[in-house]
Design a protein around this motif. Structure first.
Motif, PDB file in Angstrom:
ATOM      1  N   VAL A 115     -29.401  46.553 -13.296  1.00  0.00           N
ATOM      2  CA  VAL A 115     -28.359  45.597 -13.368  1.00  0.00           C
ATOM      3  C   VAL A 115     -27.303  45.837 -12.352  1.00  0.00           C
ATOM      4  CG1 VAL A 115     -26.885  44.860 -15.167  1.00  0.00           C
ATOM      5  CG2 VAL A 115     -28.834  46.016 -15.968  1.00  0.00           C
ATOM      6  N   TYR A 116     -27.059  44.586 -11.842  1.00  0.00           N
ATOM      7  CA  TYR A 116     -25.938  44.800 -10.728  1.00  0.00           C
ATOM      8  C   TYR A 116     -25.181  43.535 -10.703  1.00  0.00           C
ATOM      9  CZ  TYR A 116     -28.756  41.427  -8.205  1.00  0.00           C
ATOM     10  OH  TYR A 116     -29.395  40.046  -7.805  1.00  0.00           O
ATOM     11  N   TRP A 117     -23.949  43.784  -9.794  1.00  0.00           N
ATOM     12  CA  TRP A 117     -22.935  42.637  -9.405  1.00  0.00           C
ATOM     13  C   TRP A 117     -22.854  42.811  -7.783  1.00  0.00           C
ATOM     14  CZ3 TRP A 117     -18.679  41.639  -6.868  1.00  0.00           C
ATOM     15  CH2 TRP A 117     -18.206  40.284  -6.958  1.00  0.00           C
ATOM     16  N   SER A 118     -23.146  41.634  -7.259  1.00  0.00           N
ATOM     17  CA  SER A 118     -22.923  41.824  -5.733  1.00  0.00           C
ATOM     18  C   SER A 118     -21.853  40.760  -5.363  1.00  0.00           C
ATOM     19  CB  SER A 118     -24.120  41.584  -5.175  1.00  0.00           C
ATOM     20  OG  SER A 118     -24.036  42.165  -3.589  1.00  0.00           O
ATOM     21  N   GLY A 119     -20.962  41.007  -4.421  1.00  0.00           N
ATOM     22  CA  GLY A 119     -20.146  39.715  -3.853  1.00  0.00           C
ATOM     23  C   GLY A 119     -20.637  39.515  -2.564  1.00  0.00           C
ATOM     24  N   THR A 120     -20.932  40.345  -1.635  1.00  0.00           N
ATOM     25  CA  THR A 120     -21.258  39.906  -0.394  1.00  0.00           C
ATOM     26  C   THR A 120     -22.869  40.129  -0.230  1.00  0.00           C
ATOM     27  OG1 THR A 120     -21.145  42.254   0.336  1.00  0.00           O
ATOM     28  CG2 THR A 120     -19.237  40.684   0.587  1.00  0.00           C
ATOM     29  N   GLY A 121     -23.540  40.702  -1.109  1.00  0.00           N
ATOM     30  CA  GLY A 121     -25.101  41.038  -0.772  1.00  0.00           C
ATOM     31  C   GLY A 121     -25.483  42.293  -0.486  1.00  0.00           C
ATOM     32  N   ASN A 122     -24.568  43.275  -0.338  1.00  0.00           N
ATOM     33  CA  ASN A 122     -24.772  44.758  -0.199  1.00  0.00           C
ATOM     34  C   ASN A 122     -25.228  45.460  -1.561  1.00  0.00           C
ATOM     35  OD1 ASN A 122     -23.923  44.211   2.560  1.00  0.00           O
ATOM     36  ND2 ASN A 122     -21.724  45.047   2.005  1.00  0.00           N
ATOM     37  N   THR A 123     -24.719  44.987  -2.484  1.00  0.00           N
ATOM     38  CA  THR A 123     -24.824  45.828  -3.788  1.00  0.00           C
ATOM     39  C   THR A 123     -26.255  45.150  -4.180  1.00  0.00           C
ATOM     40  OG1 THR A 123     -22.855  46.431  -4.140  1.00  0.00           O
ATOM     41  CG2 THR A 123     -24.549  46.684  -6.036  1.00  0.00           C
ATOM     42  N   ALA A 124     -26.590  43.851  -3.999  1.00  0.00           N
ATOM     43  CA  ALA A 124     -27.981  43.239  -4.228  1.00  0.00           C
ATOM     44  C   ALA A 124     -29.078  43.807  -3.680  1.00  0.00           C
ATOM     45  CB  ALA A 124     -27.647  41.581  -3.871  1.00  0.00           C
ATOM     46  N   ALA A 125     -28.847  44.185  -2.260  1.00  0.00           N
ATOM     47  CA  ALA A 125     -29.757  44.853  -1.365  1.00  0.00           C
ATOM     48  C   ALA A 125     -30.027  46.290  -1.785  1.00  0.00           C
ATOM     49  CB  ALA A 125     -29.315  44.769  -0.073  1.00  0.00           C
ATOM     50  N   GLU A 144     -26.375  38.347 -16.713  1.00  0.00           N
ATOM     51  CA  GLU A 144     -27.555  38.124 -17.253  1.00  0.00           C
ATOM     52  C   GLU A 144     -27.965  38.880 -18.504  1.00  0.00           C
ATOM     53  OE1 GLU A 144     -30.525  36.032 -13.828  1.00  0.00           O
ATOM     54  OE2 GLU A 144     -30.385  38.262 -13.924  1.00  0.00           O
ATOM     55  N   PHE A 145     -27.411  40.066 -18.218  1.00  0.00           N
ATOM     56  CA  PHE A 145     -27.515  41.406 -18.989  1.00  0.00           C
ATOM     57  C   PHE A 145     -26.645  41.655 -20.146  1.00  0.00           C
ATOM     58  CE2 PHE A 145     -28.244  45.973 -19.805  1.00  0.00           C
ATOM     59  CZ  PHE A 145     -29.424  46.032 -19.940  1.00  0.00           C
ATOM     60  N   THR A 146     -27.212  42.015 -21.194  1.00  0.00           N
ATOM     61  CA  THR A 146     -26.179  42.222 -22.343  1.00  0.00           C
ATOM     62  C   THR A 146     -26.550  43.700 -22.810  1.00  0.00           C
ATOM     63  OG1 THR A 146     -27.684  41.159 -24.220  1.00  0.00           O
ATOM     64  CG2 THR A 146     -26.091  39.724 -22.952  1.00  0.00           C
ATOM     65  N   ALA A 147     -25.642  44.071 -23.813  1.00  0.00           N
ATOM     66  CA  ALA A 147     -25.928  45.345 -24.444  1.00  0.00           C
ATOM     67  C   ALA A 147     -26.887  45.246 -25.353  1.00  0.00           C
ATOM     68  CB  ALA A 147     -24.467  45.879 -25.215  1.00  0.00           C
ATOM     69  N   GLU A 204     -17.520  44.575 -15.336  1.00  0.00           N
ATOM     70  CA  GLU A 204     -16.800  45.405 -15.992  1.00  0.00           C
ATOM     71  C   GLU A 204     -16.845  45.236 -17.785  1.00  0.00           C
ATOM     72  OE1 GLU A 204     -14.076  47.793 -18.197  1.00  0.00           O
ATOM     73  OE2 GLU A 204     -13.743  45.612 -17.974  1.00  0.00           O
ATOM     74  N   PRO A 205     -16.758  43.815 -17.834  1.00  0.00           N
ATOM     75  CA  PRO A 205     -16.944  43.334 -19.607  1.00  0.00           C
ATOM     76  C   PRO A 205     -18.250  43.709 -19.959  1.00  0.00           C
ATOM     77  CG  PRO A 205     -15.794  41.691 -18.443  1.00  0.00           C
ATOM     78  CD  PRO A 205     -16.129  42.698 -17.213  1.00  0.00           C
ATOM     79  N   MET A 206     -19.163  43.295 -19.112  1.00  0.00           N
ATOM     80  CA  MET A 206     -20.798  43.681 -19.422  1.00  0.00           C
ATOM     81  C   MET A 206     -20.855  45.160 -19.764  1.00  0.00           C
ATOM     82  SD  MET A 206     -23.819  45.128 -18.302  1.00  0.00           S
ATOM     83  CE  MET A 206     -23.537  45.130 -16.428  1.00  0.00           C
ATOM     84  N   PHE A 207     -20.426  46.025 -18.511  1.00  0.00           N
ATOM     85  CA  PHE A 207     -20.750  47.126 -18.625  1.00  0.00           C
ATOM     86  C   PHE A 207     -19.685  48.082 -19.815  1.00  0.00           C
ATOM     87  CE2 PHE A 207     -19.767  51.669 -17.783  1.00  0.00           C
ATOM     88  CZ  PHE A 207     -21.124  52.197 -17.602  1.00  0.00           C
ATOM     89  N   SER A 208     -18.517  47.538 -20.181  1.00  0.00           N
ATOM     90  CA  SER A 208     -17.750  48.058 -21.352  1.00  0.00           C
ATOM     91  C   SER A 208     -18.580  48.035 -22.837  1.00  0.00           C
ATOM     92  CB  SER A 208     -16.446  47.394 -21.350  1.00  0.00           C
ATOM     93  OG  SER A 208     -15.564  47.806 -20.415  1.00  0.00           O
ATOM     94  N   ALA A 209     -19.033  46.662 -22.860  1.00  0.00           N
ATOM     95  CA  ALA A 209     -19.961  46.455 -24.037  1.00  0.00           C
ATOM     96  C   ALA A 209     -21.282  47.326 -24.047  1.00  0.00           C
ATOM     97  CB  ALA A 209     -20.436  45.098 -23.868  1.00  0.00           C
TER      98      ALA A 209
END
Length: 139
Positions: free
Chosen positions: A7-17, A40-43, A70-75
């Protein structure tokens, strides 16, 4: 066969890679892997997986992305006790403090980190650390 979510978030594509490499590593050891963005992911999905890798870049003053990730991860945090997880992300400045803070939050929640977290400055030059993280997740 273990089931793993990346499960990831990416702004520039680095974390997606990085997420793709983590998923590759988990598949190499026979895990069934699902790749999800943080939108897309939920607790509620956590019980469907034996292990979860969370990936988020460092944002602002070395913190998690605060609109989607952060809201997804906090959940998810209250559901991490006893769960196998892995953390990864990229950064452009600082020294990785966001990752140390994130690891501490996960350990406080009772999660079991399957390996050392993987961070990279900018794009991942070497996919191997991410694949190794995925292998540890998928075992």
């Amino acid at each position: 066969m273990s089931k793993a979510a990346v499960v990831y978030w990416s702004g520039t594509g680095n974390t997606a890679a990085m997420a793709e490499y983590v998923a590759e590593g988990a598949r190499e050891v026979g895990a069934e892997v699902s790749l999800w963005t943080s939108a897309e992911f939920t607790a509620d999905m956590l019980p469907d997986y034996d292990a979860v890798a969370f990936g988020c870049p460092s944002m602002g003053a070395e913190q998690l992305e605060e609109t989607e990730f952060e809201p997804m991860f906090s959940a998810c945090e209250s559901e991490l006790k006893g769960r196998k997880i892995a953390l990864f992300g990229s950064y452009g400045w600082g020294d990785g403090q966001w990752m140390r803070d994130w690891e501490n939050a996960c350990m406080t929640a009772g999660a079991s980190l399957v390996s050392d977290s993987v961070i990279c400055n900018g794009a991942p030059d070497d996919p191997q650390p991410c694949r190794d993280l995925g292998r540890a997740l998928g075992r």
